[in-house]
Structures are given as C-alpha cells and as structure tokens.
Write a protein that holds these residues in place. Structure first.
Motif, mmCIF file in Angstrom:
data_model
loop_
_atom_site.group_PDB
_atom_site.id
_atom_site.type_symbol
_atom_site.label_atom_id
_atom_site.label_comp_id
_atom_site.label_asym_id
_atom_site.label_seq_id
_atom_site.Cartn_x
_atom_site.Cartn_y
_atom_site.Cartn_z
ATOM 1 N N LEU A 1 -4.348 -1.530 0.518
ATOM 2 C CA LEU A 1 -3.558 -2.651 0.000
ATOM 3 C C LEU A 1 -2.095 -2.244 -0.179
ATOM 4 O O LEU A 1 -1.181 -3.013 0.124
ATOM 5 C CB LEU A 1 -4.139 -3.147 -1.333
ATOM 6 C CG LEU A 1 -5.492 -3.862 -1.255
ATOM 7 C CD1 LEU A 1 -6.073 -4.062 -2.652
ATOM 8 C CD2 LEU A 1 -5.373 -5.208 -0.528
ATOM 9 N N ILE B 1 1.051 -4.088 1.532
ATOM 10 C CA ILE B 1 2.157 -4.668 0.743
ATOM 11 C C ILE B 1 3.489 -4.040 1.163
ATOM 12 O O ILE B 1 4.504 -4.730 1.301
ATOM 13 C CB ILE B 1 1.876 -4.509 -0.774
ATOM 14 C CG1 ILE B 1 0.671 -5.391 -1.160
ATOM 15 C CG2 ILE B 1 3.096 -4.896 -1.600
ATOM 16 C CD1 ILE B 1 0.051 -5.078 -2.506
ATOM 17 N N PRO C 1 0.834 -9.957 -1.769
ATOM 18 C CA PRO C 1 -0.341 -9.426 -2.481
ATOM 19 C C PRO C 1 -1.404 -10.494 -2.759
ATOM 20 O O PRO C 1 -2.600 -10.238 -2.612
ATOM 21 C CB PRO C 1 0.238 -8.896 -3.800
ATOM 22 C CG PRO C 1 1.685 -8.698 -3.551
ATOM 23 C CD PRO C 1 2.092 -9.659 -2.484
ATOM 24 N N CYS D 1 -4.006 -6.523 -6.616
ATOM 25 C CA CYS D 1 -3.170 -7.555 -5.982
ATOM 26 C C CYS D 1 -2.539 -8.476 -7.017
ATOM 27 O O CYS D 1 -1.384 -8.876 -6.883
ATOM 28 C CB CYS D 1 -3.999 -8.371 -4.986
ATOM 29 S SG CYS D 1 -4.404 -7.471 -3.484
ATOM 30 N N GLN E 1 0.367 -6.676 -8.576
ATOM 31 C CA GLN E 1 1.500 -6.584 -7.643
ATOM 32 C C GLN E 1 2.172 -7.940 -7.437
ATOM 33 O O GLN E 1 3.385 -8.031 -7.269
ATOM 34 C CB GLN E 1 1.034 -6.056 -6.281
ATOM 35 C CG GLN E 1 0.427 -4.668 -6.311
ATOM 36 C CD GLN E 1 1.428 -3.613 -6.746
ATOM 37 O OE1 GLN E 1 2.528 -3.529 -6.212
ATOM 38 N NE2 GLN E 1 1.054 -2.804 -7.731
#
Length: 253
Positions: A55, A59, A65, A108, A111
């Motif tokens: 992830l 990103i 995200p 996520c 973020q």
C-alpha cells in the motif's frame, strides 16, 4: 474401421486438468499490475506487513489511499472468499486474510484522512447464556471484510441488550450465533420482542446448535448455515431483497 482420434470430443483438457494448489489457483486470479498483484497476494497469504508495504508503494506512486480499499484490498479479499466458497481453502485462511485486509483498510484510512461509506450496519451477538464466540467472531470479520459496519455485542448477550442495541443502531440486519441447544431459545425471544417493537429486520441465526427447522419457527429468522452466508445475506438486502426472498434464497427446500 479407422477412427481418427482427433475427431473424438474430449470432455476435459487433460493437459490443464493436473491438480493445482490453492496458491496456483489464487495466482491466476490476482490482478496483473503491480503493486496491486503483490497486495492481493499478501492478503491471500495473510501477511499484514506485506500488505502495508504494498500500500505504501501504491500511495507513493500516486494512488488514492481511499480508492485502494475498494480497488485493491476488497479485490484481494474476494479472491480468498471465492476460493473458500469453492472449498479450495478453509476458514483459518479466510480469517488470516480478513485480518490482513482490515489492517490495510485502517492504514488507508489513516493515510487518506477519511473512510469509504460502509454499505450498511449489522449488529452481531452470541445468544444469552452462551460463551462460545468463535462463530460470531468469524461472522463479524467476514462482514467487515465485505465493507459493512459491525456493532459486535460480544458473547452471552442478554435479550434486553440485543433489543436495546437494535433500537439504538437501526441496523439492516441482526445476527445471532449459538453453540448450545439450551441457549438458542433466546433467538425466539429476540424475534418476539423485535416484532412487539414493530421492528422487522432480518435476523440471521446460525451456529452449532441451530438448524433450519428451528429458525423457520419464528418470523424474522433466516438460517445461515455458514459464517460466509452473513455477508451474502447483507449483500442481498442491499440489492433490495426482503425477508421472504432471503428465506427463499438461503433456506434449503
């Protein structure tokens, strides 16, 4: 007479028919592009650290995200649940994948500063007097993995508390699990109390003690033979299916 073997229909492609491992089957279902492929593989393997690492790369590469939750994490989880439905992998694999995916969702959210809107809310509980909560824990994990908000009341939940939670939370569905035959009668009481309050939501019941014959005795009850039925029922409700249609779909006739 001469028979041309090439003209004979072959039912199976024997070359392709060799046994495939769960990992090989999953690999065929993963997205081809990176880092989505690596993230889906990490979810399948239940490797939380690898999910986060993938992830982070996505990103850094400019991915949103919050979009990653639906576009990659849910895709990876669906591969696991599909293989579980086909009997290729077993429940512990699904639980590990769900944990890894939920970690990814939390990352996520942090973020992205926001979170996707849940598809709906479900209240889960274990029947009053019953302390066996593995079934309920699995149901809650699978519902969360499918994008639902879960209000988990825990185990040995008094009927009063179940009714109070349903009134407070206004869920789309209630789930109850019972492992002991002595405790499943609480479900009938929950059903009657909900109806007295004018609340007609599907009440999905399952667990070792529970069978379809028992659940069909009360109006709101829908029998869930397996934990994986819970997200399927929730999806059916989102798709507009009512109580009668749920019973038609999930009950064996």
């Amino acid at each position: 007479m001469d028979i041309d073997p090439s003209k004979i229909l072959v039912r199976y492609n024997v070359a392709k028919e060799k046994a495939q491992s769960p990992e090989e089957l999953a690999a065929e279902m993963f997205p081809t592009a990176e880092p989505a492929r690596s993230i889906c593989a990490a979810i399948f393997d239940g490797e939380e650290d690898d999910v986060i690492e993938g992830l982070e790369k996505a990103i850094e590469g400019g991915a949103d995200p919050i979009a990653l939750i639906d576009d990659v994490l849910m895709v990876g989880m669906k591969i696991t649940t599909d293989l579980y439905d086909q009997g290729v992998i077993f429940l512990p694999n699904v639980m590990m994948s769900a944990d890894a995916m939920l970690e990814g969702i939390e990352f996520c959210k942090e973020q992205g500063g926001s979170s996707p809107k849940p598809k709906g809310k479900v209240v889960c509980h274990v029947a009053e007097g019953d302390v066996h909560d593995i079934g309920k824990t699995i149901v809650a994990a699978l519902l969360r993995a499918a994008g639902y908000e879960v209000v988990d009341l825990g185990r040995d939940v008094p009927v009063d508390e179940v009714i109070a939670a349903v009134k407070k939370e206004s869920p789309m569905m209630l789930t109850g699990t019972a492992l002991m035959t002595t405790t499943m009668y609480a479900f009938k009481e929950v059903n009657d109390r909900l109806l007295e309050s004018g609340i007609k939501i599907p009440f999905q019941c399952g667990g070792g003690a529970v069978n379809q014959d028992f659940v069909t005795q009360y109006e709101l009850g829908v029998y869930g033979e397996e934990a994986a039925d819970a997200p399927k029922m929730a999806d059916a409700i989102v798709a507009g299916k009512g109580l009668a249609q749920l019973k038609e779909t999930f009950h064996k006739h």
